[in-house]
Design a protein around this motif. Structure first.
Motif, PDB file in Angstrom:
ATOM      1  N   SER A   1       1.522   4.281  -3.362  1.00 59.04           N
ATOM      2  CA  SER A   1       0.755   5.514  -3.159  1.00 59.04           C
ATOM      3  C   SER A   1       1.218   6.605  -4.131  1.00 59.04           C
ATOM      4  O   SER A   1       2.330   6.563  -4.675  1.00 59.04           O
ATOM      5  N   ASP A   2       0.375   7.599  -4.331  1.00 61.20           N
ATOM      6  CA  ASP A   2       0.735   8.737  -5.186  1.00 61.20           C
ATOM      7  C   ASP A   2       1.949   9.466  -4.620  1.00 61.20           C
ATOM      8  O   ASP A   2       2.800   9.946  -5.369  1.00 61.20           O
ATOM      9  N   ARG A   3       1.987   9.554  -3.298  1.00 60.23           N
ATOM     10  CA  ARG A   3       3.145  10.208  -2.653  1.00 60.23           C
ATOM     11  C   ARG A   3       4.437   9.505  -3.025  1.00 60.23           C
ATOM     12  O   ARG A   3       5.434  10.140  -3.361  1.00 60.23           O
ATOM     13  N   TRP A   4       4.411   8.171  -2.961  1.00 61.47           N
ATOM     14  CA  TRP A   4       5.610   7.417  -3.296  1.00 61.47           C
ATOM     15  C   TRP A   4       5.966   7.554  -4.780  1.00 61.47           C
ATOM     16  O   TRP A   4       7.140   7.670  -5.135  1.00 61.47           O
TER      17      TRP A   4
ATOM     18  N   ARG B   1       0.832  -1.216   0.000  1.00 60.56           N
ATOM     19  CA  ARG B   1       0.000   0.000   0.000  1.00 60.56           C
ATOM     20  C   ARG B   1       0.864   1.262   0.000  1.00 60.56           C
ATOM     21  O   ARG B   1       0.655   2.167  -0.815  1.00 60.56           O
ATOM     22  N   VAL B   2       1.840   1.294   0.903  1.00 62.69           N
ATOM     23  CA  VAL B   2       2.673   2.500   1.049  1.00 62.69           C
ATOM     24  C   VAL B   2       3.463   2.782  -0.226  1.00 62.69           C
ATOM     25  O   VAL B   2       3.546   3.931  -0.684  1.00 62.69           O
TER      26      VAL B   2
END
Length: 363
Positions: A248-251, A244-245
């Motif tokens: 993510s868009d952040r990643w 999941r992490v």
């Protein structure tokens, strides 16, 4: 000659690292053979491993005597010995690190900061920098415990481009906090216009120690059928957090700049309960983009009778149910993981002090 069963694990996207180092395994050519024949792709060390290596061998005596001529402390003498071994192992693993298809995917050798610093943020940051500079190899990883005070140290080290192996992880909440420290460190780097490719990290999730502590409680609470299942269930759920992490868009913003995910590493993988198969913590958790660091005896057992297959995402619903049943039985996993962390620090402090005492006696 048939391909080693250990080497076959790599076909499923998992890297096997060796949880052991000493001068003999390097100088004898044994480590090189393990890399070539068993596909070992990295090495981890810890204070207990070095204590055994130095206290049970005369290989280090001459160096201790030489280093003792200076005004170095016993801890400085130890790190002088350890850095020398780590450098040799880094050179031996360099071809793995430098493979053309994915440079820096593997080939790492880990060296841990003093366990006495486990709850000291600034002391950890300072020593991580010192050890990084002392080894001076792109394929070294500095090990920092994933304690609460360790989190800002991990973030700072990553922001400075130091490869980090986060050790002593037992709980899912703390693991997620570690992924946050890694990503935040990379974001700091990127904000300064510094490169984020070739900064690497693993999060070492400890397994057998969880079951050792939890299994007797399961019997007491009437859910003994879950014995030997809690660590594996926790690891499977940790992997779902990882997925999941790191999708993510952040990643993805960091990934576009060349950043690589912080892989989960399965540690404490030697089975300590004779009722279970000696390869259970290898067998159950083979899956893509992960690492398993295993001691020599477990590696040899797997070579002999391992059964390589991707199982990390098998029975995810059962893993979730296992953790729910544990909670319903009144077992507080937060308290368990806190106890495991405290005991883990102590388990490294004792051999480290023993090691320093042994150096004192040999001076």
């Amino acid at each position: 000659m048939a391909t080693s069963k250990v080497k076959q694990i790599h076909d499923f996207g998992q890297s096997i690292w060796l949880d052991f180092i000493d001068r003999k395994v390097i100088a004898s050519g044994e480590l090189k053979k393990l890399v070539e024949e068993d596909g070992v792709r990295g090495v981890t060390s810890n204070p207990a491993i070095f204590e055994k290596a130095i206290s049970s061998s005369s290989d280090y005596n001459a160096d201790i005597a030489e280093l003792a001529k200076s005004d170095k402390t016993n801890e400085e003498i130890f790190f002088g010995l350890a850095v020398a071994d780590i450098k040799l192992a880094c050179d031996l693993l360099w071809p793995v690190y430098n493979e053309e298809d994915v440079v820096g995917a593997d080939g790492y050798v880990s060296l841990e900061v003093s366990p006495f610093l486990a709850l000291d943020t600034e002391g950890t940051i300072s020593q991580a920098r010192q050890l990084w500079d002392a080894v001076d190899k792109d394929n070294v990883m500095i090990k920092i415990p994933g304690t609460e005070p360790g989190l800002p140290a991990i973030q700072t080290a990553i922001s400075e481009g130091i490869n980090i192996n986060v050790t002593l992880l037992f709980g899912l909440d703390r693991y997620e906090a570690v992924t946050e420290a890694y990503i935040s460190g990379l974001e700091q780097r990127a904000a300064q216009g510094l490169p984020v490719n070739h900064v690497s990290s693993v999060a070492s999730f400890f397994l057998s120690r969880i079951d050792i502590l939890v299994d007797p409680l399961l019997d007491e609470k009437g859910v003994g059928e879950l014995k030997g299942e809690v660590a594996i269930a926790s690891a499977k759920l940790a992997y779902q957090i990882y997925k999941r992490v790191f999708s993510s868009d952040r990643w993805k913003k960091l990934e576009e700049k060349g950043a690589v995910p912080q892989r989960l590493l399965w540690a404490s993988t030697s089975n300590k309960n004779p009722a279970f198969k000696d390869t259970r913590y290898v067998e159950a958790l083979i899956g893509p983009n992960t690492v398993n660091t295993i001691p020599l005896e477990t590696l040899e057992a797997y070579r002999d009778h391992g059964d390589p297959a991707s199982r990390l995402e098998d029975d995810l619903e059962a893993a979730t149910q296992t953790m729910e049943k544990v909670r319903e039985a009144g077992i507080d996993m937060d308290a368990i993981t806190k106890q495991l962390e405290e005991e883990g620090i102590e388990k490294f402090n004792k051999p480290f002090q023993k090691l320093l005492d042994a150096i004192e006696q040999q001076k």
